[in-house]
Motif scaffolding. Structure first.
Motif, PDB file in Angstrom:
ATOM      1  N   MET A  13    -136.354 -21.358  91.194  1.00  0.00           N
ATOM      2  CA  MET A  13    -136.274 -19.937  90.850  1.00  0.00           C
ATOM      3  C   MET A  13    -135.791 -19.725  89.409  1.00  0.00           C
ATOM      4  SD  MET A  13    -133.602 -16.975  91.255  1.00  0.00           S
ATOM      5  CE  MET A  13    -132.605 -18.094  90.439  1.00  0.00           C
ATOM      6  N   GLU A  14    -134.744 -20.430  89.015  1.00  0.00           N
ATOM      7  CA  GLU A  14    -134.207 -20.260  87.660  1.00  0.00           C
ATOM      8  C   GLU A  14    -135.281 -20.516  86.608  1.00  0.00           C
ATOM      9  OE1 GLU A  14    -129.535 -21.548  88.132  1.00  0.00           O
ATOM     10  OE2 GLU A  14    -131.041 -23.135  88.084  1.00  0.00           O
ATOM     11  N   ASN A  15    -136.077 -21.536  86.832  1.00  0.00           N
ATOM     12  CA  ASN A  15    -137.127 -21.865  85.872  1.00  0.00           C
ATOM     13  C   ASN A  15    -138.228 -20.817  85.864  1.00  0.00           C
ATOM     14  OD1 ASN A  15    -136.439 -24.603  84.643  1.00  0.00           O
ATOM     15  ND2 ASN A  15    -135.997 -24.883  86.805  1.00  0.00           N
ATOM     16  N   ALA A  16    -138.545 -20.263  87.022  1.00  0.00           N
ATOM     17  CA  ALA A  16    -139.551 -19.197  87.080  1.00  0.00           C
ATOM     18  C   ALA A  16    -139.071 -17.969  86.312  1.00  0.00           C
ATOM     19  CB  ALA A  16    -139.847 -18.843  88.534  1.00  0.00           C
ATOM     20  N   ILE A  17    -137.824 -17.589  86.513  1.00  0.00           N
ATOM     21  CA  ILE A  17    -137.261 -16.419  85.819  1.00  0.00           C
ATOM     22  C   ILE A  17    -137.211 -16.657  84.313  1.00  0.00           C
ATOM     23  CG2 ILE A  17    -135.166 -15.031  85.516  1.00  0.00           C
ATOM     24  CD1 ILE A  17    -136.772 -14.409  88.086  1.00  0.00           C
ATOM     25  N   LYS A  18    -136.737 -17.821  83.927  1.00  0.00           N
ATOM     26  CA  LYS A  18    -136.613 -18.150  82.500  1.00  0.00           C
ATOM     27  C   LYS A  18    -137.959 -18.071  81.783  1.00  0.00           C
ATOM     28  CE  LYS A  18    -134.968 -21.771  79.411  1.00  0.00           C
ATOM     29  NZ  LYS A  18    -134.404 -23.117  79.323  1.00  0.00           N
ATOM     30  N   HIS A  19    -139.046 -18.370  82.511  1.00  0.00           N
ATOM     31  CA  HIS A  19    -140.376 -18.396  81.904  1.00  0.00           C
ATOM     32  C   HIS A  19    -141.251 -17.229  82.365  1.00  0.00           C
ATOM     33  CE1 HIS A  19    -139.752 -22.263  79.949  1.00  0.00           C
ATOM     34  NE2 HIS A  19    -139.071 -22.581  81.025  1.00  0.00           N
ATOM     35  N   SER A  20    -140.631 -16.207  82.950  1.00  0.00           N
ATOM     36  CA  SER A  20    -141.317 -14.963  83.349  1.00  0.00           C
ATOM     37  C   SER A  20    -142.546 -15.195  84.230  1.00  0.00           C
ATOM     38  CB  SER A  20    -141.711 -14.154  82.110  1.00  0.00           C
ATOM     39  OG  SER A  20    -140.581 -13.847  81.338  1.00  0.00           O
ATOM     40  N   VAL A  21    -142.398 -16.056  85.223  1.00  0.00           N
ATOM     41  CA  VAL A  21    -143.496 -16.290  86.165  1.00  0.00           C
ATOM     42  C   VAL A  21    -143.650 -15.038  87.035  1.00  0.00           C
ATOM     43  CG1 VAL A  21    -144.305 -17.681  88.113  1.00  0.00           C
ATOM     44  CG2 VAL A  21    -143.165 -18.797  86.173  1.00  0.00           C
ATOM     45  N   PRO A  22    -144.838 -14.431  87.050  1.00  0.00           N
ATOM     46  CA  PRO A  22    -145.036 -13.218  87.848  1.00  0.00           C
ATOM     47  C   PRO A  22    -144.869 -13.490  89.345  1.00  0.00           C
ATOM     48  CG  PRO A  22    -146.943 -13.662  86.427  1.00  0.00           C
ATOM     49  CD  PRO A  22    -146.034 -14.833  86.334  1.00  0.00           C
TER      50      PRO A  22
END
Length: 106
Positions: free
Chosen positions: A25-34
């Protein structure tokens, strides 16, 4: 660094290098994964980071703990490979991990 592929419902892929010890999750948020909202900030309290773990990685990512199982009751379209991405800690063995984001989070 392990690479994680996030696949949105419409088929778009986002490949991210994820530091060991962080969460999916942290990586998705950091890279703005929709589709990964993480409204609770990773506290396992909202189910807005729900993903489907690719079958090849189910054993590596492990089974949900009881608290996560309870929170998955609030997710849409839960499947046997459903997880909350805030509860998946990145390990070196997860290089190549593929997670899919449910349609309802699009």
């Amino acid at each position: 660094m392990p690479k994680i592929t996030y696949i949105t419902f419409d088929g778009n892929e986002h490949v991210i290098e994820a530091p060991v010890g962080t969460t999916v999750m942290e990586n998705a948020i950091k890279h703005s994964v929709p589709g990964i909202e993480a409204e609770c900030g990773g506290a396992c309290a909202c189910a807005t980071c729900h993903v489907y773990v690719d079958d090849a990685f189910k054993e590596i990512t492990g089974e949900p703990e009881p608290m996560e199982e309870d929170m998955l009751d609030f997710a849409f379209e839960v499947r046997p490979n459903s997880r909350l991405s805030c509860q998946i800690k990145v390990t070196p063995e997860m290089d190549g991990l593929i997670v899919r984001i449910p349609e309802r989070q699009a």
